[in-house]
Scaffold this motif. Structure first.
Motif, PDB file in Angstrom:
ATOM      1  N   PRO A 121      73.712 -24.376   0.755  1.00 33.36           N
ATOM      2  CA  PRO A 121      72.943 -24.774  -0.445  1.00 33.36           C
ATOM      3  C   PRO A 121      72.225 -23.627  -1.176  1.00 33.36           C
ATOM      4  N   ILE A 122      72.336 -23.697  -2.599  1.00 35.75           N
ATOM      5  CA  ILE A 122      71.691 -22.648  -3.402  1.00 35.75           C
ATOM      6  C   ILE A 122      70.487 -23.227  -4.097  1.00 35.75           C
ATOM      7  N   VAL A 123      69.111 -22.685  -3.801  1.00 33.52           N
ATOM      8  CA  VAL A 123      67.861 -23.370  -4.580  1.00 33.52           C
ATOM      9  C   VAL A 123      67.427 -22.215  -5.284  1.00 33.52           C
ATOM     10  N   ALA A 124      67.431 -22.507  -6.669  1.00 34.57           N
ATOM     11  CA  ALA A 124      66.462 -21.616  -7.798  1.00 34.57           C
ATOM     12  C   ALA A 124      65.212 -21.863  -7.849  1.00 34.57           C
ATOM     13  N   PHE A 125      64.502 -20.634  -8.002  1.00 31.91           N
ATOM     14  CA  PHE A 125      63.188 -20.776  -8.179  1.00 31.91           C
ATOM     15  C   PHE A 125      62.671 -19.788  -9.571  1.00 31.91           C
ATOM     16  N   ASP A 126      61.746 -20.269 -10.346  1.00 28.32           N
ATOM     17  CA  ASP A 126      61.349 -19.360 -11.481  1.00 28.32           C
ATOM     18  C   ASP A 126      60.328 -18.243 -10.933  1.00 28.32           C
ATOM     19  N   TYR A 127      60.463 -17.204 -11.468  1.00 32.25           N
ATOM     20  CA  TYR A 127      59.671 -16.063 -11.182  1.00 32.25           C
ATOM     21  C   TYR A 127      58.405 -16.151 -11.985  1.00 32.25           C
ATOM     22  N   PRO A 128      57.280 -15.965 -11.150  1.00 29.94           N
ATOM     23  CA  PRO A 128      55.815 -15.962 -12.258  1.00 29.94           C
ATOM     24  C   PRO A 128      55.652 -14.832 -13.062  1.00 29.94           C
ATOM     25  N   GLU A 129      54.764 -14.760 -13.915  1.00 32.91           N
ATOM     26  CA  GLU A 129      54.714 -13.458 -14.687  1.00 32.91           C
ATOM     27  C   GLU A 129      53.347 -13.016 -14.173  1.00 32.91           C
ATOM     28  N   ARG A 130      53.205 -11.758 -14.284  1.00 34.64           N
ATOM     29  CA  ARG A 130      52.059 -11.068 -13.952  1.00 34.64           C
ATOM     30  C   ARG A 130      51.132 -10.998 -14.840  1.00 34.64           C
ATOM     31  N   ALA A 162      48.266 -10.410  -6.449  1.00 37.69           N
ATOM     32  CA  ALA A 162      48.384 -12.006  -6.796  1.00 37.69           C
ATOM     33  C   ALA A 162      49.815 -12.385  -6.969  1.00 37.69           C
ATOM     34  N   TRP A 163      50.566 -11.378  -7.816  1.00 36.96           N
ATOM     35  CA  TRP A 163      51.925 -11.687  -8.131  1.00 36.96           C
ATOM     36  C   TRP A 163      52.729 -12.183  -7.023  1.00 36.96           C
ATOM     37  N   HIS A 164      52.609 -11.187  -5.911  1.00 36.45           N
ATOM     38  CA  HIS A 164      53.407 -11.388  -4.749  1.00 36.45           C
ATOM     39  C   HIS A 164      52.791 -12.855  -4.092  1.00 36.45           C
ATOM     40  N   ASP A 165      51.567 -13.137  -4.184  1.00 31.91           N
ATOM     41  CA  ASP A 165      51.221 -14.254  -3.643  1.00 31.91           C
ATOM     42  C   ASP A 165      51.849 -15.543  -4.036  1.00 31.91           C
ATOM     43  N   ILE A 202      54.635 -15.582  -5.681  1.00 30.09           N
ATOM     44  CA  ILE A 202      56.028 -15.691  -5.420  1.00 30.09           C
ATOM     45  C   ILE A 202      56.265 -16.285  -4.179  1.00 30.09           C
ATOM     46  N   ALA A 203      55.380 -15.906  -3.099  1.00 27.91           N
ATOM     47  CA  ALA A 203      55.243 -16.427  -1.768  1.00 27.91           C
ATOM     48  C   ALA A 203      55.265 -17.860  -1.899  1.00 27.91           C
ATOM     49  N   HIS A 204      54.322 -18.455  -2.406  1.00 28.88           N
ATOM     50  CA  HIS A 204      54.050 -19.964  -2.506  1.00 28.88           C
ATOM     51  C   HIS A 204      55.193 -20.582  -3.311  1.00 28.88           C
ATOM     52  N   ARG A 205      56.036 -19.950  -4.213  1.00 35.41           N
ATOM     53  CA  ARG A 205      57.354 -20.512  -4.727  1.00 35.41           C
ATOM     54  C   ARG A 205      58.290 -20.446  -3.696  1.00 35.41           C
ATOM     55  N   TRP A 206      58.493 -19.477  -3.036  1.00 34.16           N
ATOM     56  CA  TRP A 206      59.538 -19.323  -1.924  1.00 34.16           C
ATOM     57  C   TRP A 206      59.221 -20.683  -0.971  1.00 34.16           C
ATOM     58  N   THR A 207      57.977 -20.889  -0.645  1.00 35.83           N
ATOM     59  CA  THR A 207      57.365 -22.004   0.281  1.00 35.83           C
ATOM     60  C   THR A 207      57.695 -23.406   0.041  1.00 35.83           C
ATOM     61  N   THR A 208      57.912 -23.507  -1.243  1.00 35.61           N
ATOM     62  CA  THR A 208      58.077 -24.731  -1.870  1.00 35.61           C
ATOM     63  C   THR A 208      59.714 -24.910  -1.836  1.00 35.61           C
ATOM     64  N   ALA A 209      60.203 -23.841  -2.412  1.00 37.53           N
ATOM     65  CA  ALA A 209      61.790 -23.810  -2.140  1.00 37.53           C
ATOM     66  C   ALA A 209      62.178 -24.103  -0.763  1.00 37.53           C
ATOM     67  N   ILE A 210      61.807 -23.350   0.121  1.00 37.96           N
ATOM     68  CA  ILE A 210      62.067 -23.435   1.600  1.00 37.96           C
ATOM     69  C   ILE A 210      61.960 -24.758   2.231  1.00 37.96           C
ATOM     70  N   ALA A 211      61.017 -25.498   1.573  1.00 33.52           N
ATOM     71  CA  ALA A 211      60.745 -26.888   2.151  1.00 33.52           C
ATOM     72  C   ALA A 211      62.067 -27.846   1.956  1.00 33.52           C
ATOM     73  N   GLN A 212      62.889 -27.521   1.276  1.00 34.48           N
ATOM     74  CA  GLN A 212      64.100 -28.193   0.898  1.00 34.48           C
ATOM     75  C   GLN A 212      65.070 -27.769   1.966  1.00 34.48           C
ATOM     76  N   ALA A 213      65.087 -26.699   2.871  1.00 36.17           N
ATOM     77  CA  ALA A 213      65.954 -26.134   3.633  1.00 36.17           C
ATOM     78  C   ALA A 213      66.356 -26.847   4.821  1.00 36.17           C
ATOM     79  N   PRO A 214      67.578 -26.954   5.202  1.00 30.22           N
ATOM     80  CA  PRO A 214      67.910 -27.268   6.487  1.00 30.22           C
ATOM     81  C   PRO A 214      67.299 -26.320   7.586  1.00 30.22           C
TER      82      PRO A 214
END
Length: 245
Positions: free
Chosen positions: A59-68, A80-83, A85-97
């Motif tokens: 499965p492919i999950v898209a996520f939006d990149y934040p602005e600096r 702060a930007w990296h933090d 992005i990591a939060h958005r990864w975590t949200t996307a990964i929660a959908q993962a098998p």
């Protein structure tokens, strides 16, 4: 989550994707694809093309990149930007098998790329596996058919910001500059350097220019401006070499 796969996929040419990278994509349980706005939609499309050509079925999950945040000092802004992005990864990964999470990285994950640092912010800490890719340095020197270094010479790899703020490093002979949206080579004495510049390296849109810096500076600035206007974004790299004699 067992591990995160950071997969270098070169500079935009799907033919540069290695068999190791294709194998890693096929092994993933989930593939994350960033969205960086409508002006850069072709970057996401190219990622989807690479995934399809690898035969990956995850499965492919898209996520939006934040602005600096431009109000913050540079390093604080990036942290702060990296933090975020990591939060958005975590949200996307929660959908993962259960299984490996893959991210496609332009060039190589080790060279002036933030993906590795962001992956280390995840909680719980994942096992990280990196698959090397062709870098913009390799693509640039191949496109111009030049050696990376002079005979026995050293090479400095740096950024446009450092070149602007610190100037040419003492004793340096060759410098490769990445992440330069301001054409910082304009700050150097043009009669003392040669330059090899390229944008969209390895892609059908590739643009190249080379010569004595003072002779091609205006040409490179114009080419860069035109290419960015045409595509809405640009990735470019250049090599500078101090002229002898």
């Amino acid at each position: 989550m067992t591990d995160v796969l950071l997969i270098g996929v070169g500079t935009g040419n799907p033919a540069h994707v290695t068999r190791e990278a294709q194998d890693a994509l096929r092994s993933a349980a989930l593939i994350l694809v960033p969205r960086k706005g409508p002006d850069k939609s072709d970057l996401a499309e190219l990622r989807h093309q690479i995934i399809a050509e690898a035969g990956a079925t995850a499965p492919i999950v898209a996520f939006d990149y934040p602005e600096r945040d431009p109000a913050l000092p540079y390093l604080e802004r990036v942290e702060a930007w990296h933090d975020e992005i990591a939060h958005r990864w975590t949200t996307a990964i929660a959908q993962a098998p259960k299984g490996s999470i893959a991210l496609l990285v332009w060039g190589d994950p080790s060279l002036y790329d933030s993906t590795l640092r962001i992956a280390r912010r995840l909680n719980p800490k994942p096992t990280i596996r990196m698959i090397p890719g062709i870098t913009s340095l390799q693509a640039l020197t191949a496109a111009h058919a030049i050696p990376f270094n002079t005979l026995g010479g050293a090479v400095t790899v740096s950024t446009g910001r450092r070149l602007r703020e610190e100037g040419w490093p003492d004793g340096a002979e060759t410098m490769v500059v990445l992440l330069d949206g301001d054409c910082s080579f304009q700050t150097l004495p043009g009669d003392q350097f040669d330059i090899w510049w390229g944008a969209f390296l390895g892609m059908p849109e590739q643009v190249l220019c080379a010569g004595r810096l003072k002779d091609v500076t205006d040409r490179i600035v114009a080419l860069r401006t035109e290419a960015r206007a045409d595509h809405g974004w640009i990735m470019d790299t250049y090599l500078l070499r101090h002229r002898s004699g």
